[in-house]
Design a protein around this motif. Sequence first.
Motif, PDB file in Angstrom:
ATOM      1  N   GLU A 107     -28.517  82.635  23.176  1.00 21.15           N
ATOM      2  CA  GLU A 107     -28.251  83.163  21.832  1.00 21.15           C
ATOM      3  C   GLU A 107     -27.504  84.489  21.956  1.00 21.15           C
ATOM      4  O   GLU A 107     -28.077  85.523  22.269  1.00 21.15           O
ATOM      5  N   THR A 112     -22.262  82.389  20.677  1.00 17.93           N
ATOM      6  CA  THR A 112     -22.817  81.129  20.168  1.00 17.93           C
ATOM      7  C   THR A 112     -23.114  81.185  18.676  1.00 17.93           C
ATOM      8  O   THR A 112     -23.245  80.149  18.034  1.00 17.93           O
ATOM      9  N   ASP A 113     -23.184  82.398  18.121  1.00 12.79           N
ATOM     10  CA  ASP A 113     -23.443  82.533  16.683  1.00 12.79           C
ATOM     11  C   ASP A 113     -22.329  81.923  15.837  1.00 12.79           C
ATOM     12  O   ASP A 113     -22.558  81.555  14.679  1.00 12.79           O
ATOM     13  N   LEU A 140     -20.845  79.105  16.309  1.00 11.14           N
ATOM     14  CA  LEU A 140     -20.896  77.645  16.277  1.00 11.14           C
ATOM     15  C   LEU A 140     -21.525  77.167  14.975  1.00 11.14           C
ATOM     16  O   LEU A 140     -22.373  77.837  14.382  1.00 11.14           O
ATOM     17  N   ASP A 163     -23.891  74.590  12.645  1.00 14.69           N
ATOM     18  CA  ASP A 163     -25.237  74.043  12.874  1.00 14.69           C
ATOM     19  C   ASP A 163     -25.160  72.707  13.599  1.00 14.69           C
ATOM     20  O   ASP A 163     -25.993  72.419  14.473  1.00 14.69           O
ATOM     21  N   GLN A 172     -22.858  71.756  15.726  1.00 21.05           N
ATOM     22  CA  GLN A 172     -22.528  72.022  17.123  1.00 21.05           C
ATOM     23  C   GLN A 172     -23.760  72.523  17.883  1.00 21.05           C
ATOM     24  O   GLN A 172     -24.026  72.108  19.015  1.00 21.05           O
ATOM     25  N   LYS A 173     -24.514  73.407  17.239  1.00 22.98           N
ATOM     26  CA  LYS A 173     -25.715  73.947  17.883  1.00 22.98           C
ATOM     27  C   LYS A 173     -26.741  72.844  18.137  1.00 22.98           C
ATOM     28  O   LYS A 173     -27.357  72.782  19.198  1.00 22.98           O
ATOM     29  N   ASN A 174     -26.923  71.965  17.150  1.00 22.44           N
ATOM     30  CA  ASN A 174     -27.890  70.884  17.307  1.00 22.44           C
ATOM     31  C   ASN A 174     -27.467  69.906  18.395  1.00 22.44           C
ATOM     32  O   ASN A 174     -28.306  69.385  19.138  1.00 22.44           O
ATOM     33  N   LYS A 213     -28.372  71.453  21.681  1.00 23.66           N
ATOM     34  CA  LYS A 213     -29.817  71.463  21.927  1.00 23.66           C
ATOM     35  C   LYS A 213     -30.337  70.106  22.393  1.00 23.66           C
ATOM     36  O   LYS A 213     -31.313  70.023  23.139  1.00 23.66           O
ATOM     37  N   ARG A 228     -33.921  74.114  22.981  1.00 22.81           N
ATOM     38  CA  ARG A 228     -33.533  75.363  22.320  1.00 22.81           C
ATOM     39  C   ARG A 228     -32.623  76.180  23.227  1.00 22.81           C
ATOM     40  O   ARG A 228     -32.464  75.868  24.405  1.00 22.81           O
ATOM     41  N   TYR A 229     -32.036  77.220  22.641  1.00 29.42           N
ATOM     42  CA  TYR A 229     -31.252  78.162  23.420  1.00 29.42           C
ATOM     43  C   TYR A 229     -32.187  79.156  24.107  1.00 29.42           C
ATOM     44  O   TYR A 229     -33.326  79.359  23.675  1.00 29.42           O
TER      45      TYR A 229
END
Length: 245
Positions: A185, A189-190, A192, A194, A196-198, A201, A208-209
Amino acid sequence: MSEIPGSSTPPAPRSVLVTGGNRGIGRAIAEAFIAQGDKVAVTTRNGGAPEGALDVRCDITDAAQVDAAFAQVEEAHGPVEVLVANAGITKDTLLLRMSEDDWSSVIDTNLTGTFRLTKRAAKGMLRLRRGRIILISSVVGLLGSAGQVNYAASKSGLVGLARSLARELGSRSITTNVVAPGFVETDMTDVLTDDQKNAIKTQVPLGRYASTAEVASAVTWLASDGASYVTGAVIPVDGGLGMGH
């Protein structure tokens, strides 16, 4: 700063240098050493060191600036006893679109810059007959990543560099290790989405990150007395993403 088993006397603060210590992982590492009571210096190109740290301006692609930075730290805090080589850049693009500069600038900063830092740090550590060198790599250096040929090569190169230094310097009680973070985090990465983040993960067994503090904890452990017999190691902080590598 490391505890002395069975001693009630507080350990002496050490001279710690963290490159790229103004944001993200580097800042968290610097703050963790400051919290332990160590004398911490960070290199930045534009300032912004954490409170309590000596802010040293340095471009690690310039050998003269690296030498001047160490001289400044040595004058203020004494010889560097712990070096954390964290500074790095990315210039991501697919291989066929990657320019010569995209390649050479990333290699010169991430890999050759670390060579310059470790060479300069080793001079003082050899005289002290002790020291800790910790290189910040990446899970990408172990797994590879499409669009990051330059970055992956630079981060993979740190492993060979560290293990060679571990063999060269070990007889003088100088350890050299690598920390390989996965997805962390940070400001990078902020940005990206949601989705892309999912998607990321789902690749990580822990789902999680990492926090920057979790990476910093691995670094401070490698610099502690508890890790005095650990050298040439690659410590993944990646939630299991790169296991087996």
